[in-house]
Design a protein around this motif. Sequence first.
Motif, short mmCIF file in Angstrom:
data_model
loop_
_atom_site.label_atom_id
_atom_site.label_comp_id
_atom_site.label_asym_id
_atom_site.label_seq_id
_atom_site.Cartn_x
_atom_site.Cartn_y
_atom_site.Cartn_z
N VAL A 199 -64.28 -3.59 6.33
CA VAL A 199 -64.51 -4.20 5.03
C VAL A 199 -63.46 -3.63 4.07
N VAL A 200 -62.63 -4.53 3.52
CA VAL A 200 -61.57 -4.15 2.59
C VAL A 200 -62.06 -4.43 1.17
N CYS B 286 -53.11 -1.00 3.26
CA CYS B 286 -54.51 -0.88 3.69
C CYS B 286 -54.70 -1.60 5.03
N LEU B 287 -54.15 -2.79 5.15
CA LEU B 287 -54.25 -3.55 6.40
C LEU B 287 -53.50 -2.84 7.53
N ASN B 288 -52.38 -2.21 7.20
CA ASN B 288 -51.67 -1.41 8.20
C ASN B 288 -52.53 -0.24 8.67
N GLN C 186 -59.19 0.16 -0.21
CA GLN C 186 -59.85 1.04 0.75
C GLN C 186 -60.53 0.17 1.79
N PHE C 187 -60.66 0.70 3.01
CA PHE C 187 -61.46 0.01 4.01
C PHE C 187 -62.54 0.93 4.55
N ASN D 167 -64.39 5.89 6.79
CA ASN D 167 -63.87 5.53 5.47
C ASN D 167 -62.39 5.87 5.41
N SER D 168 -61.63 5.00 4.75
CA SER D 168 -60.20 5.27 4.61
C SER D 168 -59.92 5.99 3.31
N GLU D 169 -58.69 6.42 3.18
CA GLU D 169 -58.17 6.91 1.92
C GLU D 169 -57.89 5.70 1.02
N GLY D 170 -57.41 5.95 -0.18
CA GLY D 170 -56.99 4.87 -1.05
C GLY D 170 -55.54 4.49 -0.77
N TYR D 171 -55.26 3.19 -0.81
CA TYR D 171 -53.91 2.69 -0.59
C TYR D 171 -53.45 1.95 -1.84
#
Length: 109
Positions: free
Chosen positions: A5-6, A38-40, A15-16, A28-32
């Motif tokens: 979920v983006v 983010c997609l990468n 974030q995703f 959880n991802s970091e912030g892009y």
Amino acid sequence: MGKFVVKTRKDGEFQFNLKAGNGQVILNSEGYKTKANCLNGIESVKRNAQDNDKFERKTSTNGKHYFNLKATNGQVIGTSEMYESASGMENGIESVKSNAPDATIEDLD
């Protein structure tokens, strides 16, 4: 089946989250700064999730367990929630391994 979920954070960064089939957030991802980055990051999770050596198992100062998923270059691409036990953390890792490769992408941005 899992899904990424983006979304856009309050600070404007992207974030995703990787959610398991039951809807629980497992990574959880970091912030892009850009959606493309983010997609990468999502593609990097899909590529690296099958390599057990890319999971860094950690214990927080309060004794709870969590893990980071790292890319080939050593950069953290995702962090788990906190788990009460090491076995719970290992189950979380297995969930990422099974859900990430075929997960769909839901863009809430």
